[in-house]
Design an enzyme around this catalytic site. Structure first.
Site, PDB file in Angstrom:
ATOM      1  N   GLY A  31       0.818  -1.213   0.000  1.00 50.92           N
ATOM      2  CA  GLY A  31       0.000   0.000   0.000  1.00 50.92           C
ATOM      3  C   GLY A  31       0.846   1.254   0.000  1.00 50.92           C
ATOM      4  N   GLY A  67       2.055  -7.226   4.304  1.00 51.83           N
ATOM      5  CA  GLY A  67       3.099  -8.113   3.825  1.00 51.83           C
ATOM      6  C   GLY A  67       4.364  -7.962   4.639  1.00 51.83           C
ATOM      7  CB  THR A  68       5.352  -5.441   7.116  1.00 52.00           C
ATOM      8  OG1 THR A  68       4.095  -5.364   7.794  1.00 52.00           O
ATOM      9  CG2 THR A  68       5.391  -4.366   6.041  1.00 52.00           C
ATOM     10  N   GLY A 127       2.381   0.742  13.524  1.00 54.61           N
ATOM     11  CA  GLY A 127       1.555  -0.453  13.518  1.00 54.61           C
ATOM     12  C   GLY A 127       1.989  -1.498  14.520  1.00 54.61           C
ATOM     13  CG  ASN A 181      10.706 -12.428  12.810  1.00 52.28           C
ATOM     14  OD1 ASN A 181      11.772 -12.617  12.228  1.00 52.28           O
ATOM     15  ND2 ASN A 181       9.699 -13.277  12.702  1.00 52.28           N
ATOM     16  CB  THR A 220       9.502 -10.092   9.479  1.00 54.16           C
ATOM     17  OG1 THR A 220       9.580  -9.893  10.891  1.00 54.16           O
ATOM     18  CG2 THR A 220       8.947 -11.486   9.193  1.00 54.16           C
ATOM     19  CD  GLN A 262       8.459  -3.968   8.383  1.00 53.59           C
ATOM     20  OE1 GLN A 262       8.017  -2.841   8.192  1.00 53.59           O
ATOM     21  NE2 GLN A 262       8.237  -4.640   9.497  1.00 53.59           N
ATOM     22  CE  LYS A 293      13.628   3.887  19.907  1.00 51.04           C
ATOM     23  NZ  LYS A 293      14.864   4.696  19.774  1.00 51.04           N
ATOM     24  CD  GLU A 348       6.251   5.217   7.315  1.00 46.06           C
ATOM     25  OE1 GLU A 348       5.712   6.066   6.596  1.00 46.06           O
ATOM     26  OE2 GLU A 348       5.943   5.028   8.504  1.00 46.06           O
TER      27      GLU A 348
END
Length: 750
Positions: A250, A478-479, A520, A643, A646, A650, A713, A717
């Site tokens: 997105g 998908g993160t 999130g 994790n 993952t 990101q 945290k 982004e």
């Protein structure tokens, strides 16, 4: 009775948090079993295609839909002439721009090229697509305002900029600070219009059952969708359900509710059947937002030792004439470096373009390119190593608010990165390093993004057989949201991860904030952890008051959880399983707790951000200007990493986008008509595998007790922030040519 999160010392050695656990939804995705918005099977499904405006400003003079209506399979053609009347003003309690009403097809006014002017509904997608070409629209055209540079005199200061930041800030006396400087730079950088382009297109299936509407919608925020749709259609919020278990990307474009969602709902109501709308790639270039073009002036002054005396970051960007949006380009500049005299401003120029909107790391991404390029230029002007310059201006507290940092490990990121990258091999003189026939250069840049926490809710249920269910309205872009929520619940309840089932992406579940803003994971996980602790508390209370329990009368602070059971610390044999407790108390439905988690006041006491450092090496062909990136290193300090697998994914994704931003991405506007010349993925260039090196990602260990109970945290982004500047700085070091206008293409180096 209260339970606190377990300390590291109390955690069992098989703790799930911090391990590189595989994605719990991975098998579903690779086998095609994970259903995205357009993939839900529906009986009697109809298909709809949007009709778009072909002018940028004016009015609809007439619409002839007769040929389309007679076309085979067509069920309806909806325009402003026959669309139902929608709400045009927001409810008084709505202040969030992302949950406003969407009054589509309510008048004949055209504000931008590609604006929705109609919807054709047919039995098949092909029939709808063909019939849409038969709709004839005549316009009364007006001269559009399209050229950014030609309209800078129309720039004005918005009341606020995105995320609620103040438009302008000033400290000290800028002119005095510039006068006191031994070295000054005054430079302007530009970034182009860029588009989000998630792999999964924007898509919606609308289904009415009586007066109740279900939307299978690709969204980053099911609760905002629910509110916006209900407000727009003037129906009770509880009559709208939004379902979105998986999102195929997105990058901000799927946070607000889009016009096609309302159109799908209108069409489904009108024909009495489910309706699917899937936007084409070309349509996504004109109706789901973009990053605005920006022009950023940086004025810096420093003493010979590198200490900043003055700092100004003045940003101008475009906005839509019908929907004001100002990207917060200067907010990173307000907190990154110590300087007694500073000025940060934002101005916007209204144009007849589709709305500019949030795009991954809004503000920080384009702002960091300007900020970190300017710091690099200052370093060369001072003949100080670029890392050393940043370290010398490291602020002990937040320069804007004066608050202490909750944690700030930027210097550690630079030190660790320099060691790993081999920064000591860098020769200071631009253009002095070669690898074979290529010029080579090293570049560095800082990264930062706020560490936010938002109110979030969750339901956790321990079933009679000891399995755990987690329900929350969060979405997974998908993160890895499914996976980290599994890890958090497993640790908080002391059960194996495979015994945890996470269900998300449904407005029937407890509400959460959007999957965006890098808040999130912190928000969702905090709510889930609190709910798990509350379930433990309830089960422990039953055991402590039960004469038949080994835990009878145990001190509440001494009770721990592991392996699906409660026991006393130091006496693991004194305990019993969740299953045993529930069986003895005839809890046939298990134990369920809902928690509505709210942040404490720590954000008023501390400045909270993640920090990082990017290191890039480039190779530049001196004959062709072609740029290659053989190495890239990203060092991140983002509190506790839930994790590593993952998390790395990101960061790598953000860096890839930063490289793409630096070298490729640019949406080209045809200033005659207001359309985008390269509005497709064939001509809108993005980085491909051949452009991307092996990206080395390192996480600095950082214990932050203030940001949230888990000490985490957001990292969604920060990977893009500063990445483009690191590449640009490396290109300057390799060639001696400073390119201040993105993207940096070969022609600009020749």
């Amino acid at each position: 009775m209260q339970f606190s999160a377990q300390s590291n010392a109390d955690k069992p050695t098989n703790s799930a948090i911090g391990k590189p656990m595989d994605r719990t939804d991975g098998r579903l995705k690779v086998t095609g079993a994970a259903r995205y918005a357009a993939e839900f099977p529906m009986k009697n499904l109809a298909h709809a295609v949007v009709v778009r405006s072909t002018i940028a400003r004016g009015r609809i003079q007439s619409i002839d839909t007769s040929a389309a209506e007679k076309s085979p399979g067509v069920l309806a053609v909806i325009t402003h002439l026959n669309a139902p009347k929608l709400a045009t003003t927001d409810p008084p309690e709505v202040s969030d721009r992302y949950i406003k009403v969407i009054p589509v097809l309510q008048n004949d006014r055209i504000n931008h090229y590609g604006q929705h002017v109609g919807l054709v509904v047919a039995e098949t997608f092909e029939q709808a697509e063909y019939a849409a070409t038969l709709v004839r629209v005549a316009y009364t055209q007006e001269r559009p305002v399209l050229e950014f540079a030609a309209n800078l005199d129309r720039a004005y200061a918005p009341e606020r900029i995105n995320a609620g930041y103040p438009t302008d800030t000033q400290q000290g006396d800028l002119e005095q600070g510039l006068s006191a400087a031994d070295v000054r730079i005054d430079v302007t950088y530009t970034t182009p219009i860029e588009h989000n382009n998630p792999i999964e297109p924007h898509a919606t299936i609308a289904v009415w059952e009586g007066d109740r509407l279900t939307l299978y919608n690709s969204t980053q925020h099911v609760d905002a969708n629910q509110t916006s749709v209900a407000s727009t259609l003037r129906i009770p919020k509880q009559n709208v359900r939004v379902v979105c278990p998986y999102v195929g990307g997105g990058f901000g474009s799927k946070v607000p509710t889009r016009e096609h969602v309302i159109l799908a709902a209108i069409a489904a109501k009108q024909i009495g059947r489910p309706v699917k709308v899937v936007l084409s790639r070309a349509q996504m270039f004109t109706c789901v937002g973009h990053r605005p073009h920006s022009q950023q002036r940086l004025r810096l002054g420093a003493k010979r030792d590198g200490r900043l005396t003055a700092f100004a970051h003045e940003s101008i960007m475009e906005t839509a004439v019908f929907d004001e949006f100002a990207e917060q380009n200067g907010v990173m500049s307000r907190i990154m470096y110590e300087c007694p005299n500073s000025l940060v401003t934002h101005r916007i120029v209204p144009l007849n373009l589709d709305r500019s909107m949030i795009m991954r790391a809004p503000g920080e991404a384009p702002g960091s390119f300007a900020l970190e390029s300017a710091m690099d230029e200052l370093a060369y002007a001072l003949k100080i190593d670029p890392i050393e310059l940043r370290v010398r201006n490291e602020p002990p507290r937040d320069p804007e608010s004066g608050l202490p940092w909750s944690s700030r490990s930027l210097v550690q990121c630079f030190r660790e990165g320099a060691k790993r990258f081999g920064w000591e091999k860098r020769l200071a003189e631009p253009g002095s390093m070669r690898e074979g026939r290529y010029l080579t250069g090293y570049g560095v840049a800082s990264a930062s993004f706020p560490a936010r926490l938002r109110p979030s809710s969750a339901i956790v249920r321990v079933l009679p057989d000891g399995r755990v269910q987690v329900h929350t309205g969060a979405t997974d872009l998908g993160t890895g949201t499914y996976t980290v929520l599994t890890q958090v619940a497993a640790d908080a309840l002391g059960v194996p991860p495979e015994r945890v089932q996470v269900e998300i992406g449904d407005s029937n579940f407890p509400p959460t904030p959007a999957s965006g803003g890098s808040f999130g994971a912190a928000s969702f996980c905090t709510a889930v952890q609190e709910a798990c602790i509350a379930v433990r508390q309830r089960l422990a209370a039953l055991a402590r008051d039960d004469a038949n329990s080994p835990l009878r009368g145990a001190n509440q602070e001494a009770i721990a959880a592991a392996d699906g059971r409660l026991f006393t610390k130091g006496q693991p044999a004194r305990g019993e399983s969740y299953v045993a407790i529930m069986q003895r108390h005839n809890l046939a439905q298990g134990v369920e707790v809902r928690v509505d988690s709210k942040p404490d006041d720590a954000a008023q006491k501390f400045s909270m951000h993640a920090f990082g450092a990017h290191f890039a090496q480039v190779l530049v062909d001196p004959n062709t200007g072609v740029i290659k990136i053989p190495r890239f290193l990203c060092v991140i300090a983002a509190g506790r990493i839930l994790n590593p697998k993952t998390a790395r994914s990101q960061i790598v994704g953000g860096v890839v986008w930063g490289i793409s931003m630096a070298l490729h991405e640019e949406t080209l506007l045809d200033a005659r008509y207001g359309n985008y010349i390269n509005g497709n993925l064939g001509e809108y260039h993005v980085s491909v595998n051949a452009d991307i090196p092996d990206i080395d990602t390192v996480f600095i260990e950082e214990n932050d007790p203030h940001v949230n109970p888990l000490g985490i945290k957001g990292i969604g982004e920060i990977g893009i922030v500063g990445a483009a500047a690191a590449v640009a700085n490396a290109i300057y070091h390799a060639t001696g040519k400073r390119i201040r206008d993105l993207p940096i293409t070969p022609d600009k180096l020749l």
